[in-house]
Design an enzyme around this catalytic site. Structure first.
Site, PDB file in Angstrom:
ATOM      1  N   GLU A 244       0.879  -1.177   0.000  1.00  0.00           N
ATOM      2  CA  GLU A 244       0.000   0.000   0.000  1.00  0.00           C
ATOM      3  C   GLU A 244       0.909   1.217   0.000  1.00  0.00           C
ATOM      4  OE1 GLU A 244      -3.339  -0.152   0.152  1.00  0.00           O
ATOM      5  OE2 GLU A 244      -3.607  -2.272   0.576  1.00  0.00           O
ATOM      6  N   CYS A 278      -2.236   9.273   2.717  1.00  0.00           N
ATOM      7  CA  CYS A 278      -1.900   8.667   1.419  1.00  0.00           C
ATOM      8  C   CYS A 278      -2.934   8.983   0.358  1.00  0.00           C
ATOM      9  CB  CYS A 278      -1.747   7.167   1.568  1.00  0.00           C
ATOM     10  SG  CYS A 278      -3.230   6.346   2.185  1.00  0.00           S
TER      11      CYS A 278
END
Ligand code: NAD
Length: 500
Positions: A244, A278
């Protein structure tokens, strides 16, 4: 002020002194776990996993309810420790860390028995056999997490891996070791077996030792550069990994968007967690007819943000230099700061900037700070082309009152997921798969498949009728060849194929 300072530890180990972004006060320091420490932790984890893997999922799930109770009982203490470590406003910690952690524990805890139950599978051709898929734990899972969501990004994969019957060795970011300590403490206090969830503290060297230490899977959340190294190591070791990684999420604002919602969403999506997020909005493309109104509303809302209440210092002080450099370079190249645009003590002022283009790092590299660059475009095609002009592909959003049109446009964006008139929420939508494309990652988490990804899907095929011979077994004869030819015609060369 440096939040992290290398020092000497015990027995020749390196160590880090940590101080709080809130006021510079000292937080607990730590020795960097070396390769032997990591190997010892993996060995203990493997031992603990043997029994845990054989424990019925129902019992594993029951302990998850105790974990949730433990977290709720200790929420004030956990919040205080996370606040000291990250300096974030209370609402960020509550929303991103505590609320989200409670949901993950409860959501997967309640559903794990069903999701991981043996699954009977009907055979289309081999009707003389019965089949099932059994979800076997992988063994020891390494969880390596970043500093921007230090509790949730450590706890979420740990909960899923443990429910699936694995042990976990967690390596939190060296910037946020306290969050890693909290995870191990919560599992121990909730009554999980000793050594089932262990935290090893350290930096990249510790992480690399863990990845190469004989674990059975790696779940990594962090930067693209580190993700590539981990992907390479997992390829060499032939173990699965989920990566990720970073993002540069685009937001497209159409002419018919609700301007109040779009402006509010842009500011929340861009400034949440002081931009250290993010899937934060890092690029905005707004259609020319509504650009002035949208920009004015965004600037007004950003101007109202208050330090301490809405945003805080950087969790990792070094991040400020990256943000400062990107904005300064953009200004030198002709961009215009409408609000903010400078460092302010240990933080960076929430910033709105226009006149930017894709030759600037501000538009091509992850910023990870409270900065909203806005580009005015003349067509949807231009917006989509620019949205896709990026190495990243984590999430994206389209804002319009015609949600069907929004969805059509959203489908054209190269991203792991898209939101229509929404921002940030998709990580919390546990039913949906989450993960990036392009440089934003490999593999997906969440959803039912996300939990099953912590298992080996183990098929068992059983002969149903106990015949002494199968028609295709040796010896091969002309008769068998002929009947195979006939079967070919009957099954595939006739309407029967529709039943296959
Ligand atoms: P980072 O890559 O510097 O560090 C992440 C973790 O990897 C840390 O624990 C670090 O110690 C460890 N590490 C460093 N080198 C290693 C190596 N060679 N082998 C093994 N482990 C190693 O990332 P960061 O700066 O802590 O985090 C910020 C990044 O994380 C941003 O790019 C952000 O976008 C990304 N992120 C992605 C998601 C997502 O879900 N896609 C979520 C949060 C953060």
């Amino acid at each position: 002020m440096a939040y992290l300072r290398a020092t000497e530890g015990t027995d020749g180990r390196r160590a880090y002194a940590v101080c709080s972004p809130v006021d510079g006060s000292a937080l607990p320091s730590f020795d960097v776990a070396n390769a032997q420490d990591v190997a010892d932790a993996i060995g203990r984890a493997r031992e603990a996993q043997r029994q845990w893997g054989a424990t019925p999922v129902k019992e594993r799930a029951a302990l998850m309810q105790r974990l949730l109770d433990t977290l709720l009982e200790r929420k004030d203490e956990v919040m205080a420790r996370l606040t000291a470590e990250t300096g974030r406003p209370a609402m960020d910690t509550l929303l991103i860390e505590i609320f989200a952690s409670c949901d993950v524990i409860n959501y997967y805890g309640r559903r794990a028995s069903r999701i991981l139950a043996d699954r009977k599978v009907g055979m289309h051709l081999l009707r003389m056999k019965k089949a099932k898929v059994v979800y076997k734990p992988l063994g020891v899972v390494a969880v390596i997490s970043p500093w921007n969501g230090p509790l949730i990004l450590s706890l979420n994969p740990t909960v899923m891996a443990v429910l699936a019957g694995n042990a976990v060795v967690l390596k939190p970011s060296e910037v946020t070791p306290e969050a890693g300590r909290i995870v191990a403490e919560l599992f121990a206090a909730a009554g999980f077996p000793k050594d089932l969830v262990q935290t090893v503290l350290g930096d990249g060297e510790t992480g690399a030792a863990l990845v190469n230490g004989g674990v059975d899977k790696v779940t990594f959340t962090g930067s693209v550069a580190t993700g590539r190294k981990i992907g390479e190591a997992c390829g060499r070791n032939l173990i699965p990994c989920t990566l990720e990684l970073g993002g540069k999420d685009p937001m497209i604002v159409l002419e018919d968007a609700d301007m109040v919602r779009a402006a509010g969403g842009a500011v929340f999506g861009g400034m949440m967690n002081t931009g250290q997020f993010c899937m934060g909005i890092e690029r905005v493309y707004v259609l020319r007819p509504v650009a002035d109104e949208f920009i004015a509303k965004v600037v007004a809302r950003v101007s109202e943000l208050e330090y301490g209440r809405d945003y805080g210092p950087f969790i990792f002080d070094k991040q400020c230099a990256t943000v400062e450099r990107q904005v300064d370079d953009a200004v030198r190249a002709g961009a215009t700061v409408l609000v903010g645009g400078k460092r302010d003590g240990d933080t960076y002022l929430p910033t709105v900037i226009t006149g930017v283009n894709h030759s600037m790092d501000l538009m091509s590299q992850e910023t990870f700070g409270p900065v909203l660059p806005i580009v005015v475009v003349d067509s949807v095609d231009e917006a989509v082309r620019l949205a896709n002009d990026s190495q990243y592909g984590l999430c994206a959003s389209v804002w319009t009152q015609d949600t069907e049109r929004g969805e059509r446009i959203g489908r054209l964006i190269q991203a792991g997921s898209v939101m229509i008139n929404e921002t940030s929420m998709i990580y919390g939508a546990l039913e949906l798969p989450f993960g990036g494309v392009k440089a934003s990652g490999l593999g997906q988490t969440h959803g039912e498949d996300g939990l099953r990804a912590y298992c080996h899907a183990f098929p068992i095929l059983t002969d149903r009728f106990g015949l002494r011979e199968e028609s295709v077994w040796y010896p091969y004869t002309e008769e068998k060849t002929n009947s195979m030819m006939k079967a070919l015609k009957v099954i595939w060369g006739s309407p029967l194929r529709r039943l296959m």
